[in-house]
Design a protein around this motif. Sequence first.
Motif, short mmCIF file in Angstrom:
data_model
loop_
_atom_site.label_atom_id
_atom_site.label_comp_id
_atom_site.label_asym_id
_atom_site.label_seq_id
_atom_site.Cartn_x
_atom_site.Cartn_y
_atom_site.Cartn_z
N LEU A 23 0.91 -1.25 0.03
CA LEU A 23 -0.14 -0.11 -0.04
C LEU A 23 0.90 1.20 0.01
N SER A 24 0.27 2.44 -0.49
CA SER A 24 1.11 3.61 -0.42
C SER A 24 0.35 4.79 0.60
N ILE A 25 1.61 5.23 1.07
CA ILE A 25 1.00 6.24 2.25
C ILE A 25 1.65 7.41 2.04
N ASP A 26 1.10 8.65 2.59
CA ASP A 26 1.63 9.87 2.51
C ASP A 26 2.17 10.06 3.84
N THR A 27 3.42 10.46 4.26
CA THR A 27 4.20 10.89 5.35
C THR A 27 4.71 12.40 5.29
N PHE A 28 4.91 12.90 6.50
CA PHE A 28 4.76 14.30 6.42
C PHE A 28 6.28 14.22 7.23
N ASN A 29 7.22 15.07 6.25
CA ASN A 29 8.59 14.97 6.53
C ASN A 29 9.30 16.52 6.85
N PRO A 30 10.36 16.69 7.50
CA PRO A 30 10.92 17.98 7.55
C PRO A 30 11.74 18.58 6.38
N ALA A 31 11.90 19.93 6.49
CA ALA A 31 12.74 20.31 5.71
C ALA A 31 14.14 20.02 5.76
N GLU A 32 14.88 19.97 4.77
CA GLU A 32 16.25 19.66 4.83
C GLU A 32 16.79 20.77 5.79
N VAL A 33 16.55 22.21 5.40
CA VAL A 33 17.10 23.39 6.14
C VAL A 33 16.01 23.84 7.29
N THR A 34 16.68 23.88 8.27
CA THR A 34 15.97 24.36 9.58
C THR A 34 16.12 25.95 9.67
N ALA A 219 9.87 22.97 -8.27
CA ALA A 219 8.75 22.44 -7.26
C ALA A 219 9.36 21.17 -6.46
N LYS A 220 10.40 20.55 -7.08
CA LYS A 220 10.87 19.54 -6.35
C LYS A 220 11.87 20.07 -5.42
N ALA A 221 12.56 21.18 -5.59
CA ALA A 221 13.42 21.84 -4.60
C ALA A 221 12.81 22.22 -3.38
N ARG A 222 11.26 22.42 -3.24
CA ARG A 222 10.66 22.88 -2.18
C ARG A 222 10.88 21.92 -0.72
N VAL A 223 11.27 20.83 -0.95
CA VAL A 223 11.60 20.06 0.10
C VAL A 223 12.88 20.19 0.68
N ASN A 224 13.63 21.10 0.35
CA ASN A 224 14.82 21.62 1.01
C ASN A 224 14.35 22.76 2.12
N PHE A 225 13.21 23.39 1.98
CA PHE A 225 13.16 24.66 2.64
C PHE A 225 11.81 24.58 3.21
N VAL A 226 10.74 23.66 3.15
CA VAL A 226 9.54 23.38 3.84
C VAL A 226 9.31 21.97 4.33
N PRO A 227 8.73 21.68 5.45
CA PRO A 227 7.96 20.64 5.59
C PRO A 227 7.05 20.13 4.68
N HIS A 228 7.13 18.88 4.30
CA HIS A 228 6.30 18.49 3.05
C HIS A 228 5.78 16.79 3.18
N TRP A 229 4.83 16.75 2.29
CA TRP A 229 4.25 15.41 2.18
C TRP A 229 5.02 14.53 1.08
N GLN A 230 5.07 13.40 1.63
CA GLN A 230 6.12 12.44 0.50
C GLN A 230 5.47 11.09 0.80
N ARG A 231 5.16 10.50 -0.54
CA ARG A 231 4.63 9.18 -0.85
C ARG A 231 5.61 7.93 -0.31
N GLU A 232 5.11 7.13 0.28
CA GLU A 232 6.06 6.03 0.74
C GLU A 232 5.23 4.62 0.41
N THR A 233 5.87 3.48 0.36
CA THR A 233 5.38 2.25 0.33
C THR A 233 5.65 1.45 1.59
#
Length: 345
Positions: A23-34, A219-233
């Motif tokens: 199954l696929s789930i969406d997880t909430f992840n931190p930005a790379e930069v705090t 759009a992909k670079a946003r993960v470096n600067f904002v907490p974001h949703w990510q799809r995982e298996t």
Amino acid sequence: MKHLFGLIGWVWLLTACSSINYLSIDTFNPAEVTFPSSANKVLIVNHAVPQPADWGYSYTVDGKVKATQGAKADSALVDFCRSLGEAMVAEEFFQDVMLYHEPTRTDQHPEYDLKMSAQQVDSLCEVAGADLLISLDRLLFESDREETDLGGGFTVGNIKVRMAGVIRAYLPGRSAPLATVQIVDSVAWEQSADLAPILNELLPTPEEALRTAGSYLGAKARVNFVPHWQRETRWYFSASGALWKEAAAYAANERWEKAEERWNRLWQSARGWKSQAQAASNLALCEEMKGNLQKAHEWATTSYELFKQKVGEEDQQTQLLELYVKALTERIRSDQKLDVQIGKE
């Protein structure tokens, strides 16, 4: 910190006496930069010089180089910045995200990665009322278009664009950047047509390809600067017994408490190590779905150790559980970082 999940897909993989349900789930992840908690208004600046149209572009037809005017990258840089800003706004982390529309560099060296001066950062932030500045300091493209005539007028064409860039985050009042991020990626298109002129209608123009690549990378670079949703298996095991079938039915309908109760009973009553290992893995998933990551890690580790001891490290299911333990370890670390970035619930 609790994580929310969205169930979006299922796949079933059969094994000897059981099955693995993905199954696929969406997880909430931190930005790379705090960033400091005081950083609420962001200004995005295009501080890169566009490469000349004849840089990094090739066009071949049946293996022969075709003369071309190349691809202009000016708009692609703007599209990168706009796409980054829109993606950051969508995550609803910062109070305001603004885009600076004026050029900030006067040199003619797109290959140079030049930092913004402290004076530039302070001045732009003061004018915009921003307390954080993100600049695109370099972005270069390589674009290849190939066409092949397969006979009878049937033509196949593909385009591949490779991108490499540098982004920096600055805080006013500091003499050095807070963070430097290097980004590398690629996008590709492939089309076929009965006639070559039709192929031109299906594939993007050189400039359109660069603009699409720039938007995608921004759009992909946003993960470096904002907490974001990510799809995982993720996955759970099922088997032919009545309790296994009941648990699987509950899991398929996202009734995790009911599924957990059955898998707990299977764990306690299991006569063989394999049933125990599979039940433990399933219980790890239940704990993760509830946001209890430490308990999930403990169950996953128990399952992994059983598989490793009984069938060895090269077994497919052992490797699957090893990946799960690593994923949970990373999520626990990420949770701690999220607590800093968005506060502890």
